[in-house]
Design a protein around this motif. Structure first.
Motif, mmCIF file in Angstrom:
data_model
loop_
_atom_site.group_PDB
_atom_site.id
_atom_site.type_symbol
_atom_site.label_atom_id
_atom_site.label_comp_id
_atom_site.label_asym_id
_atom_site.label_seq_id
_atom_site.Cartn_x
_atom_site.Cartn_y
_atom_site.Cartn_z
ATOM 1 N N ILE A 234 11.442 -19.957 -26.237
ATOM 2 C CA ILE A 234 11.635 -18.580 -25.706
ATOM 3 C C ILE A 234 12.893 -18.450 -24.949
ATOM 4 O O ILE A 234 13.370 -17.852 -24.071
ATOM 5 N N ASP A 235 12.715 -20.026 -24.278
ATOM 6 C CA ASP A 235 14.104 -19.705 -23.373
ATOM 7 C C ASP A 235 15.702 -19.623 -24.237
ATOM 8 O O ASP A 235 16.460 -19.096 -23.564
ATOM 9 N N PHE A 236 15.283 -20.219 -25.184
ATOM 10 C CA PHE A 236 16.268 -19.735 -26.477
ATOM 11 C C PHE A 236 16.901 -18.222 -26.592
ATOM 12 O O PHE A 236 18.054 -17.209 -26.652
ATOM 13 N N LEU A 237 15.547 -17.556 -26.987
ATOM 14 C CA LEU A 237 15.669 -15.807 -27.385
ATOM 15 C C LEU A 237 16.126 -15.326 -25.491
ATOM 16 O O LEU A 237 16.475 -13.996 -25.592
ATOM 17 N N GLY A 238 15.216 -15.569 -24.945
ATOM 18 C CA GLY A 238 15.383 -14.780 -23.953
ATOM 19 C C GLY A 238 16.173 -14.581 -22.775
ATOM 20 O O GLY A 238 16.672 -13.437 -21.796
ATOM 21 N N ARG A 239 16.885 -16.094 -23.090
ATOM 22 C CA ARG A 239 17.949 -16.584 -21.898
ATOM 23 C C ARG A 239 19.024 -16.214 -22.500
ATOM 24 O O ARG A 239 20.274 -16.002 -22.262
ATOM 25 N N LYS A 240 19.294 -17.631 -23.546
ATOM 26 C CA LYS A 240 20.482 -17.899 -24.390
ATOM 27 C C LYS A 240 21.058 -17.355 -25.302
ATOM 28 O O LYS A 240 22.375 -16.361 -25.053
ATOM 29 N N VAL A 241 19.849 -15.798 -25.239
ATOM 30 C CA VAL A 241 20.061 -14.788 -26.196
ATOM 31 C C VAL A 241 20.379 -13.423 -25.675
ATOM 32 O O VAL A 241 21.206 -12.665 -26.213
ATOM 33 N N SER B 174 19.529 -8.126 -32.124
ATOM 34 C CA SER B 174 20.275 -6.801 -30.748
ATOM 35 C C SER B 174 18.647 -5.474 -31.120
ATOM 36 O O SER B 174 18.302 -5.307 -29.764
ATOM 37 N N HIS B 175 17.561 -5.664 -32.159
ATOM 38 C CA HIS B 175 16.588 -4.762 -32.432
ATOM 39 C C HIS B 175 15.655 -5.760 -30.561
ATOM 40 O O HIS B 175 15.168 -4.285 -29.823
ATOM 41 N N ILE B 176 15.928 -6.526 -31.144
ATOM 42 C CA ILE B 176 14.610 -7.302 -29.555
ATOM 43 C C ILE B 176 15.386 -7.173 -28.745
ATOM 44 O O ILE B 176 14.557 -6.609 -27.245
ATOM 45 N N ASN B 177 16.436 -6.980 -27.788
ATOM 46 C CA ASN B 177 17.743 -7.221 -26.911
ATOM 47 C C ASN B 177 17.034 -5.555 -26.550
ATOM 48 O O ASN B 177 16.915 -5.143 -25.330
ATOM 49 N N ASP B 178 17.050 -4.591 -27.472
ATOM 50 C CA ASP B 178 17.069 -3.313 -26.744
ATOM 51 C C ASP B 178 15.654 -2.406 -26.023
ATOM 52 O O ASP B 178 15.131 -1.552 -25.495
ATOM 53 N N ASN B 179 14.724 -3.859 -27.544
ATOM 54 C CA ASN B 179 13.446 -3.041 -26.955
ATOM 55 C C ASN B 179 12.486 -4.294 -25.861
ATOM 56 O O ASN B 179 11.174 -4.278 -25.516
ATOM 57 N N LYS B 180 13.713 -4.987 -25.058
ATOM 58 C CA LYS B 180 12.260 -6.637 -24.219
ATOM 59 C C LYS B 180 11.720 -5.908 -23.344
ATOM 60 O O LYS B 180 10.843 -6.448 -22.048
ATOM 61 N N LEU B 181 12.234 -4.641 -22.715
ATOM 62 C CA LEU B 181 11.309 -3.947 -21.305
ATOM 63 C C LEU B 181 10.827 -3.452 -20.962
ATOM 64 O O LEU B 181 9.689 -3.699 -20.322
ATOM 65 N N THR B 182 10.855 -2.322 -22.547
ATOM 66 C CA THR B 182 9.260 -1.290 -23.282
ATOM 67 C C THR B 182 8.284 -2.504 -23.425
ATOM 68 O O THR B 182 7.033 -1.792 -24.219
ATOM 69 N N GLN B 183 8.391 -3.634 -24.151
ATOM 70 C CA GLN B 183 7.593 -4.740 -25.032
ATOM 71 C C GLN B 183 7.474 -5.678 -24.533
ATOM 72 O O GLN B 183 8.470 -6.769 -24.909
#
Length: 585
Positions: A444-451, A496-505
């Motif tokens: 979670i740290d890797f994807l959520g904070r570092k990526v 990039s897809h995750i980054n674009d949708n991280k706030l709505t999902q």
């Protein structure tokens, strides 16, 4: 059981041929006068003897005898105290410590290789010095000069040891709920009261004092501060004073690491000293945590290497069954090394261990550059440290456990009984996925904070650099290069897809993180496999060159496709995970 033999040829190869350590060190003024390749090779050679002749011989007895809690004392198994004294006398605790306070000042990219040897030899023993080195690192980075001068020399010498005290029963991964209190005193010190659990090396008989780094809260504050709390008070002249209100409530009885003292620690108005700024304790602690998380990753790596050696030796000696198509020697039974499934397991372990060692040295190099580099080099290295630390911790330990289980499987029924020793690796390694932040938290740290935390900037920079280096390899096919680069492209697209949708999902990152980290790890290991094979061409030992070629071929065909599975999992989103109501579980 055959004695552990450190893979010195692989280690020297990484430093000299793959990562050009000598040039790296000569470009850092702080390192240039401390170390060169001749020094590094001599250190590795001596460390291999220490791991083989001093540390491994106490491993089995440590597991059988375990740590004991008798009255107010915690007693380590027979042989540990004497081994630790000899280990300390050799300067190994302070190998990477600050020279101004008695450390040897060696680079981390060398230190990780010594750590690997020691973990291969005995997980439990190595934790004591690892935690001490980490505590010293934190003190050096954040404490006052007075505290550094008073505590660091005896930590680096091994006369005292260190411990990191964070976890409480109600506060594990979420430290905001800690209840340990710190009351300010007129002399500038603090009185610490509370309890901590799961404290590795919290107390023992290896050293005359244990220096605790304790997270606690000041009155009327929701912030967390860090305090240095010695078990025995230290007088102004450096001599030991009276007991300091630090006691052991109990020791944990664990699945593995039975010779490592994991303690419940109680603080009853223990005198402590602020490290860093008020309410900034986690910032200080995470200076230590970057190094400790890499160290725990190397625990997984060291276990994998130690288990591989045992399994490979066994497979060449154990006679059972006949090779497919008939015995090449006409024997009634062949060594099990001839069987395809045994080879599959051994090659898997070998390939992920070789690549994992490359990751550990590269990450160690980034820590060195982040500490001693200058300008843009230092800035980039610091970003890469942030990116790779959770990967090093999680992927190395996940694959380390996989490796020990496969090695046990090579032994068949003999792997399940204690006499062979391979099952101890499985038990000792299991905790590495849990402590220093569970691997799920790392992901979670890797994807959520570092990526996604910087909108893929660091990941994109790293992948671009890796891809450019991949394309420069002289002895790697275009097909293999494409296999890595196209998967990295796919990874970036999914990120990039995750980054674009991280706030709505909002659950998307949490639900996808482990698969995303695993995909990244398998692709990165593919790059390292090709890099090692390429750099091994022309090696003085033709067998070494040939081995690296075979191992890379196996990885690309049999292991790399695992990345596709994990990428497919991430691309499916989070609905299958999050939709089911909690009451239906």
């Amino acid at each position: 059981m055959n004695p552990y033999q450190a893979p010195l040829k692989d280690m020297q190869f990484l430093l000299e041929n793959v990562f050009d350590a000598n040039t790296t060190w000569q470009n850092m003024p702080a390192m240039a006068e401390m170390v060169d390749m001749d020094t590094a090779v001599a250190i590795l050679d001596e460390a291999s003897k220490i791991s083989r002749d001093l540390i491994q011989p106490i491993n089995r007895n440590g597991d059988e005898q375990e740590v004991r809690h008798e009255g107010s004392k915690v007693i380590t198994p027979d042989g540990f105290k004497e081994a630790y004294q000899q280990f300390s006398d050799g300067g190994w605790v302070g190998l990477c410590g600050e020279p101004d306070f008695g450390g040897m000042g060696m680079p981390k990219m060398l230190g990780v290789l010594v750590d690997e040897m020691n973990y291969s030899a005995c997980n439990s023993f190595t934790l004591y010095s690892s935690l001490t080195a980490g505590a010293a690192l934190c003190i050096n980075a954040h404490a006052t000069e007075e505290l550094k001068e008073k505590y660091l020399p005896n930590l680096y010498s091994g006369q005292w040891s260190g411990a990191m005290d964070m976890t409480e029963p109600q506060a594990g991964s979420d430290l905001r709920n800690i209840r340990t209190k710190a009351e300010p005193q007129e002399d500038g010190s603090y009185l610490i009261s509370g309890s901590k659990i799961f404290i590795t090396g919290g107390d023992h008989d290896l050293t005359e004092n244990v220096i605790h780094l304790v997270l606690a809260k000041l009155p009327n504050s929701n912030g967390i501060s860090l305090f240095l709390v010695p078990k025995i008070s230290v007088n102004d002249d450096g001599t030991l004073g009276e007991p300091n209100g630090v006691s052991v409530g109990s020791i944990e009885h664990k699945m593995g690491l039975k010779a490592s003292a994991t303690c419940v620690m109680n603080y009853d108005n223990a005198q402590g000293y602020l490290v860093g700024r008020v309410d900034r304790g986690l910032v200080c602690m995470f200076t230590m945590m970057n190094y400790e998380r890499l160290a725990i990753g190397i625990q997984g790596l060291g276990s994998a290497q130690g288990a591989y050696q045992m399994a490979a030796d066994y497979a060449k000696e154990r006679v059972q069954g006949v090779a497919a198509g008939g015995s090449p020697t006409g024997a009634a039974a062949d060594p099990i090394i001839v069987h395809g499934d045994v080879r599959r397991m051994l090659l898997t372990i070998k390939s992920i261990t070789d690549a994992g060692r490359a990751l550990s040295v590269f990450t160690g190099k980034q820590l060195d550059l982040a500490k001693h580099g200058e300008g843009d080099v230092q800035t980039k290295a610091a970003k890469y440290v942030g990116l790779l630390t959770p990967v090093s911790k999680a992927f190395l330990t996940d694959r380390g456990l996989d490796a020990t289980i496969m090695a046990q499987q090579v032994f068949g029924g003999h792997g399940y009984i204690r006499e062979t020793g391979i099952e101890q690796f499985v038990r000792d390694t299991r905790i590495a996925q849990i402590y220093e932040g569970t691997n799920g938290i790392q992901a979670i740290d890797f994807l959520g904070r570092k990526v996604t935390g910087d909108n893929l900037a660091t990941l994109s920079q790293f992948v671009a650099e890796i891809t450019a280096e991949l394309n420069e390899l002289q002895h790697v096919s275009a097909e293999d290069k494409s296999a890595i680069s196209t998967r990295f492209d796919n990874l970036l697209s999914i990120a990039s897809h995750i980054n674009d949708n991280k706030l709505t999902q909002p659950a998307l990152i949490n639900a996808s993180a482990v698969d995303f980290l695993d995909a990244f790890g398998y692709i990165l290991y593919g790059y390292y496999s090709l890099l090692l094979a390429d750099k091994a061409v022309g090696h003085d030992d033709a067998n070494f060159t040939e081995q690296k070629s075979y191992v890379a071929k196996f990885y690309m065909e049999k292991v790399l496709p695992k990345a596709d599975f994990h990428l497919a999992q991430v691309s499916r989103g989070d609905s299958a995970i999050m939709d089911m109501p909690a009451e239906l579980f």
